[in-house]
Scaffold this motif. Structure first.
Motif, PDB file in Angstrom:
ATOM      1  N   GLU A 271      41.932  31.594  37.852  1.00 21.86           N
ATOM      2  CA  GLU A 271      42.704  32.567  37.077  1.00 21.86           C
ATOM      3  C   GLU A 271      44.191  32.510  37.406  1.00 21.86           C
ATOM      4  O   GLU A 271      45.001  33.126  36.729  1.00 21.86           O
ATOM      5  N   PHE A 272      44.553  31.768  38.451  1.00 30.44           N
ATOM      6  CA  PHE A 272      45.917  31.757  38.961  1.00 30.44           C
ATOM      7  C   PHE A 272      46.603  30.417  38.742  1.00 30.44           C
ATOM      8  O   PHE A 272      45.952  29.385  38.630  1.00 30.44           O
ATOM      9  N   ALA A 273      47.922  30.465  38.727  1.00 29.47           N
ATOM     10  CA  ALA A 273      48.739  29.252  38.697  1.00 29.47           C
ATOM     11  C   ALA A 273      49.497  29.189  40.016  1.00 29.47           C
ATOM     12  O   ALA A 273      50.100  30.185  40.444  1.00 29.47           O
ATOM     13  N   TYR A 274      49.473  28.036  40.650  1.00 32.42           N
ATOM     14  CA  TYR A 274      50.136  27.833  41.938  1.00 32.42           C
ATOM     15  C   TYR A 274      51.588  27.435  41.707  1.00 32.42           C
ATOM     16  O   TYR A 274      51.867  26.546  40.904  1.00 32.42           O
ATOM     17  N   LEU A 275      52.520  28.100  42.391  1.00 27.37           N
ATOM     18  CA  LEU A 275      53.934  27.729  42.257  1.00 27.37           C
ATOM     19  C   LEU A 275      54.384  26.884  43.432  1.00 27.37           C
ATOM     20  O   LEU A 275      55.053  25.885  43.259  1.00 27.37           O
ATOM     21  N   GLY A 276      54.043  27.268  44.649  1.00 21.45           N
ATOM     22  CA  GLY A 276      54.458  26.471  45.796  1.00 21.45           C
ATOM     23  C   GLY A 276      54.793  27.300  47.017  1.00 21.45           C
ATOM     24  O   GLY A 276      54.387  28.446  47.160  1.00 21.45           O
ATOM     25  N   ASP A 277      55.564  26.700  47.881  1.00 23.76           N
ATOM     26  CA  ASP A 277      55.936  27.238  49.180  1.00 23.76           C
ATOM     27  C   ASP A 277      56.739  28.534  49.042  1.00 23.76           C
ATOM     28  O   ASP A 277      57.787  28.565  48.408  1.00 23.76           O
ATOM     29  N   ALA A 278      56.243  29.603  49.663  1.00 23.10           N
ATOM     30  CA  ALA A 278      56.933  30.898  49.594  1.00 23.10           C
ATOM     31  C   ALA A 278      57.910  31.090  50.748  1.00 23.10           C
ATOM     32  O   ALA A 278      58.535  32.136  50.852  1.00 23.10           O
ATOM     33  N   THR A 279      58.052  30.089  51.592  1.00 29.56           N
ATOM     34  CA  THR A 279      58.938  30.242  52.748  1.00 29.56           C
ATOM     35  C   THR A 279      60.301  29.590  52.542  1.00 29.56           C
ATOM     36  O   THR A 279      61.169  29.706  53.396  1.00 29.56           O
ATOM     37  N   LEU A 280      60.492  28.900  51.419  1.00 26.51           N
ATOM     38  CA  LEU A 280      61.764  28.225  51.168  1.00 26.51           C
ATOM     39  C   LEU A 280      62.858  29.219  50.802  1.00 26.51           C
ATOM     40  O   LEU A 280      62.603  30.241  50.170  1.00 26.51           O
ATOM     41  N   THR A 281      64.078  28.908  51.191  1.00 26.75           N
ATOM     42  CA  THR A 281      65.239  29.717  50.840  1.00 26.75           C
ATOM     43  C   THR A 281      66.183  28.879  49.992  1.00 26.75           C
ATOM     44  O   THR A 281      66.557  27.771  50.386  1.00 26.75           O
ATOM     45  N   ARG A 282      66.542  29.403  48.830  1.00 24.44           N
ATOM     46  CA  ARG A 282      67.437  28.683  47.917  1.00 24.44           C
ATOM     47  C   ARG A 282      68.800  28.509  48.567  1.00 24.44           C
ATOM     48  O   ARG A 282      69.361  29.460  49.104  1.00 24.44           O
ATOM     49  N   PRO A 283      69.379  27.310  48.511  1.00 26.13           N
ATOM     50  CA  PRO A 283      70.692  27.072  49.124  1.00 26.13           C
ATOM     51  C   PRO A 283      71.810  27.826  48.408  1.00 26.13           C
ATOM     52  O   PRO A 283      71.695  28.171  47.235  1.00 26.13           O
ATOM     53  N   ASP A 284      72.884  28.040  49.115  1.00 22.43           N
ATOM     54  CA  ASP A 284      74.070  28.691  48.557  1.00 22.43           C
ATOM     55  C   ASP A 284      74.825  27.671  47.703  1.00 22.43           C
ATOM     56  O   ASP A 284      75.292  26.658  48.214  1.00 22.43           O
ATOM     57  N   PRO A 285      74.966  27.913  46.393  1.00 13.49           N
ATOM     58  CA  PRO A 285      75.665  26.949  45.543  1.00 13.49           C
ATOM     59  C   PRO A 285      77.148  26.816  45.869  1.00 13.49           C
ATOM     60  O   PRO A 285      77.786  25.845  45.475  1.00 13.49           O
TER      61      PRO A 285
ATOM     62  N   PHE B 145      70.756  21.191  47.803  1.00 10.74           N
ATOM     63  CA  PHE B 145      69.886  21.367  46.647  1.00 10.74           C
ATOM     64  C   PHE B 145      68.966  20.170  46.463  1.00 10.74           C
ATOM     65  O   PHE B 145      67.810  20.324  46.077  1.00 10.74           O
ATOM     66  N   HIS B 146      69.446  18.977  46.737  1.00 10.19           N
ATOM     67  CA  HIS B 146      68.579  17.797  46.684  1.00 10.19           C
ATOM     68  C   HIS B 146      67.409  17.975  47.639  1.00 10.19           C
ATOM     69  O   HIS B 146      66.245  17.770  47.267  1.00 10.19           O
ATOM     70  N   ASP B 147      67.694  18.354  48.861  1.00 11.25           N
ATOM     71  CA  ASP B 147      66.640  18.557  49.854  1.00 11.25           C
ATOM     72  C   ASP B 147      65.691  19.684  49.433  1.00 11.25           C
ATOM     73  O   ASP B 147      64.473  19.572  49.573  1.00 11.25           O
ATOM     74  N   TYR B 148      66.251  20.766  48.913  1.00 12.60           N
ATOM     75  CA  TYR B 148      65.472  21.935  48.492  1.00 12.60           C
ATOM     76  C   TYR B 148      64.490  21.569  47.371  1.00 12.60           C
ATOM     77  O   TYR B 148      63.343  21.997  47.369  1.00 12.60           O
ATOM     78  N   VAL B 149      64.928  20.744  46.435  1.00 15.19           N
ATOM     79  CA  VAL B 149      64.101  20.387  45.290  1.00 15.19           C
ATOM     80  C   VAL B 149      63.118  19.259  45.599  1.00 15.19           C
ATOM     81  O   VAL B 149      61.960  19.301  45.208  1.00 15.19           O
ATOM     82  N   TYR B 150      63.569  18.227  46.321  1.00 13.90           N
ATOM     83  CA  TYR B 150      62.770  17.015  46.465  1.00 13.90           C
ATOM     84  C   TYR B 150      62.085  16.809  47.810  1.00 13.90           C
ATOM     85  O   TYR B 150      61.094  16.076  47.869  1.00 13.90           O
ATOM     86  N   LEU B 151      62.596  17.374  48.874  1.00 12.41           N
ATOM     87  CA  LEU B 151      62.013  17.136  50.200  1.00 12.41           C
ATOM     88  C   LEU B 151      61.201  18.344  50.636  1.00 12.41           C
ATOM     89  O   LEU B 151      61.747  19.402  50.932  1.00 12.41           O
ATOM     90  N   ARG B 152      59.902  18.188  50.667  1.00 16.66           N
ATOM     91  CA  ARG B 152      59.016  19.293  51.035  1.00 16.66           C
ATOM     92  C   ARG B 152      58.109  18.868  52.183  1.00 16.66           C
ATOM     93  O   ARG B 152      57.668  17.730  52.261  1.00 16.66           O
ATOM     94  N   ASP B 153      57.817  19.827  53.041  1.00 15.83           N
ATOM     95  CA  ASP B 153      56.852  19.600  54.108  1.00 15.83           C
ATOM     96  C   ASP B 153      55.448  19.761  53.526  1.00 15.83           C
ATOM     97  O   ASP B 153      55.253  20.398  52.493  1.00 15.83           O
TER      98      ASP B 153
END
Length: 93
Positions: free
Chosen positions: A15-29, A38-46
């Motif tokens: 019934e659910f859709a998975y979004l991903g890691d809830a521990t990430l913090t969006r970088p300051d633009p 932002f490259h690391d935030y979007v593409y590099l995941r543990d």
């Protein structure tokens, strides 16, 4: 896998859709190295093994976002809470 929705009760994960890691913090633009961050935030995941917090959307139920605590090795879910409880005070709309 069954997810304990705080609004609807325990429901099947289908019934659910998975979004991903809830521990990430969006970088300051505005940071000097924003593009690299932002490259690391979007593409590099543990890929954690063990206890982890994730975002899930109850698409076929109450349509609420949840923050779910799940063990990635066993898929055992230790809890879920409404996502809106996790919005920092300055980010509330």
């Amino acid at each position: 896998m069954r997810i304990p929705c705080p609004y609807c009760g325990e429901r099947d994960a289908h019934e659910f859709a998975y979004l991903g890691d809830a521990t990430l913090t969006r970088p300051d633009p505005a940071a000097a190295d924003a593009a690299e961050r932002f490259h690391d935030y979007v593409y590099l995941r543990d890929n954690p093994a063990g206890a982890h917090e994730e975002w899930w959307y109850h698409a076929n139920g109450c349509r609420q976002w949840l923050r779910v605590a799940r063990d990635t090795r066993t898929h055992a879910i230790s809890g879920a809470e409404p996502a809106r409880r996790n919005v920092p005070a300055g980010d509330a709309a």
